[in-house]
Design a protein around this motif. Structure first.
Motif, mmCIF file in Angstrom:
data_model
loop_
_atom_site.group_PDB
_atom_site.id
_atom_site.type_symbol
_atom_site.label_atom_id
_atom_site.label_comp_id
_atom_site.label_asym_id
_atom_site.label_seq_id
_atom_site.Cartn_x
_atom_site.Cartn_y
_atom_site.Cartn_z
ATOM 1 N N LEU A 41 44.465 112.358 23.041
ATOM 2 C CA LEU A 41 45.811 113.229 22.751
ATOM 3 C C LEU A 41 45.242 114.524 22.086
ATOM 4 O O LEU A 41 46.082 115.431 21.595
ATOM 5 N N GLY A 42 44.000 114.713 22.071
ATOM 6 C CA GLY A 42 43.313 115.920 21.533
ATOM 7 C C GLY A 42 43.227 115.907 19.925
ATOM 8 O O GLY A 42 43.073 116.778 19.265
ATOM 9 N N LEU A 43 43.264 114.713 19.516
ATOM 10 C CA LEU A 43 42.920 114.644 17.765
ATOM 11 C C LEU A 43 41.815 113.819 17.259
ATOM 12 O O LEU A 43 42.079 113.360 16.440
ATOM 13 N N ALA A 44 40.804 113.808 18.146
ATOM 14 C CA ALA A 44 39.726 113.076 17.682
ATOM 15 C C ALA A 44 39.303 113.254 16.244
ATOM 16 O O ALA A 44 38.748 112.276 15.518
ATOM 17 N N PRO A 45 39.260 114.490 15.811
ATOM 18 C CA PRO A 45 38.713 114.756 14.523
ATOM 19 C C PRO A 45 39.643 113.971 13.581
ATOM 20 O O PRO A 45 39.245 113.643 12.275
ATOM 21 N N MET A 46 40.933 113.493 13.783
ATOM 22 C CA MET A 46 41.728 113.116 12.794
ATOM 23 C C MET A 46 41.167 111.641 12.493
ATOM 24 O O MET A 46 41.657 111.202 11.348
ATOM 25 N N ALA A 47 40.368 110.991 13.414
ATOM 26 C CA ALA A 47 39.805 109.688 12.999
ATOM 27 C C ALA A 47 39.122 109.794 11.768
ATOM 28 O O ALA A 47 39.411 108.781 10.769
ATOM 29 N N ASN A 48 38.244 110.953 11.618
ATOM 30 C CA ASN A 48 37.531 111.016 10.174
ATOM 31 C C ASN A 48 38.385 111.239 9.168
ATOM 32 O O ASN A 48 38.207 110.657 8.049
ATOM 33 N N ASP A 49 39.592 112.049 9.226
ATOM 34 C CA ASP A 49 40.422 112.212 8.062
ATOM 35 C C ASP A 49 41.278 111.031 7.793
ATOM 36 O O ASP A 49 41.575 110.739 6.619
ATOM 37 N N LEU A 50 41.466 110.153 8.709
ATOM 38 C CA LEU A 50 42.354 108.847 8.316
ATOM 39 C C LEU A 50 41.516 108.044 7.826
ATOM 40 O O LEU A 50 42.086 107.352 6.924
ATOM 41 N N THR A 51 40.317 108.039 8.006
ATOM 42 C CA THR A 51 39.411 107.014 7.450
ATOM 43 C C THR A 51 38.513 107.595 6.098
ATOM 44 O O THR A 51 37.735 106.809 5.616
ATOM 45 N N GLN A 52 38.812 108.743 5.769
ATOM 46 C CA GLN A 52 38.238 109.410 4.842
ATOM 47 C C GLN A 52 38.345 108.614 3.513
ATOM 48 O O GLN A 52 37.330 108.452 2.597
ATOM 49 N N GLY A 53 39.638 108.144 3.261
ATOM 50 C CA GLY A 53 39.767 107.352 1.768
ATOM 51 C C GLY A 53 38.813 106.214 1.572
ATOM 52 O O GLY A 53 38.374 106.325 0.428
#
Length: 187
Positions: A41-53
């Motif tokens: 989906l072109g959103l690979a960096p979002m995995a980092n942000d979703l799991t940052q918490g």
């Protein structure tokens, strides 16, 4: 519960950081799965942000448990070192990331003078941790090459992830520890 730096508190902080370091290592598997799902989906960096918490849990939890200057940074940094030694795929950069994570979590408590450990302090801590960890991602994860739209989305997702864990989960754990009497034994 305010405590002082002594051998007992250092041991208790280290044990808590050890548990969190193992949690961080386990979260890295979730990160990998999310990255694989989001990449097409072109959103690979979002995995980092979703799991940052979850990767911030040690700083806020130890900061709230021990309520003394330096405890949030110590807990966050130590847990990232533990994650590194377990053998996480991030290697030594996990420890470098722990410095940015620890600064963010410590700043929220420092600004409130280490006097308030409530939703407002943890919301401030969440915001400051989002900013400092985003700085890490800007420097080391290639975020500087992303457009403003995707950066804004990633920042908001990261803040939400950090806020949920730093505020609700941390205060929930503290409430359970108080109810069990475990925090009273730390005096």
């Amino acid at each position: 519960m305010k405590t002082k730096w002594n051998l007992k508190t250092i041991i208790l902080m280290t044990l808590t950081a050890l548990i969190c370091g193992v949690i961080y290592w386990l979260i890295s598997f979730l990160y990998t799965i999310l990255a694989a799902i989001l990449t097409p989906l072109g959103l690979a960096p979002m995995a980092n942000d979703l799991t940052q918490g979850p990767w911030i849990l040690a700083g806020t939890l130890i900061g709230c448990m021990f309520q003394m200057p330096g405890s949030a940074f110590f807990g966050q940094f130590l847990s990232s070192i533990i994650e590194t030694f377990i053998g996480d795929k991030g290697g030594i950069m996990d420890a470098v990331s722990g410095i940015f994570d620890g600064i963010g979590t410590e700043l929220g408590f420092m600004i409130t003078g280490y006097r308030k450990y409530n939703h407002w302090t943890l919301a401030l801590t969440s915001l400051l941790t989002t900013i400092t960890t985003f700085g890490y991602s800007w420097l080391f994860d290639g975020y500087r090459f992303l457009g403003l739209g995707i950066l804004s989305l990633l920042f908001c997702v990261r803040f939400a992830s950090i806020f949920i864990v730093s505020d609700f989960l941390t205060l929930g754990i503290i409430k359970l520890l108080k109810r069990s009497g475990a925090l009273g034994m730390m005096k």
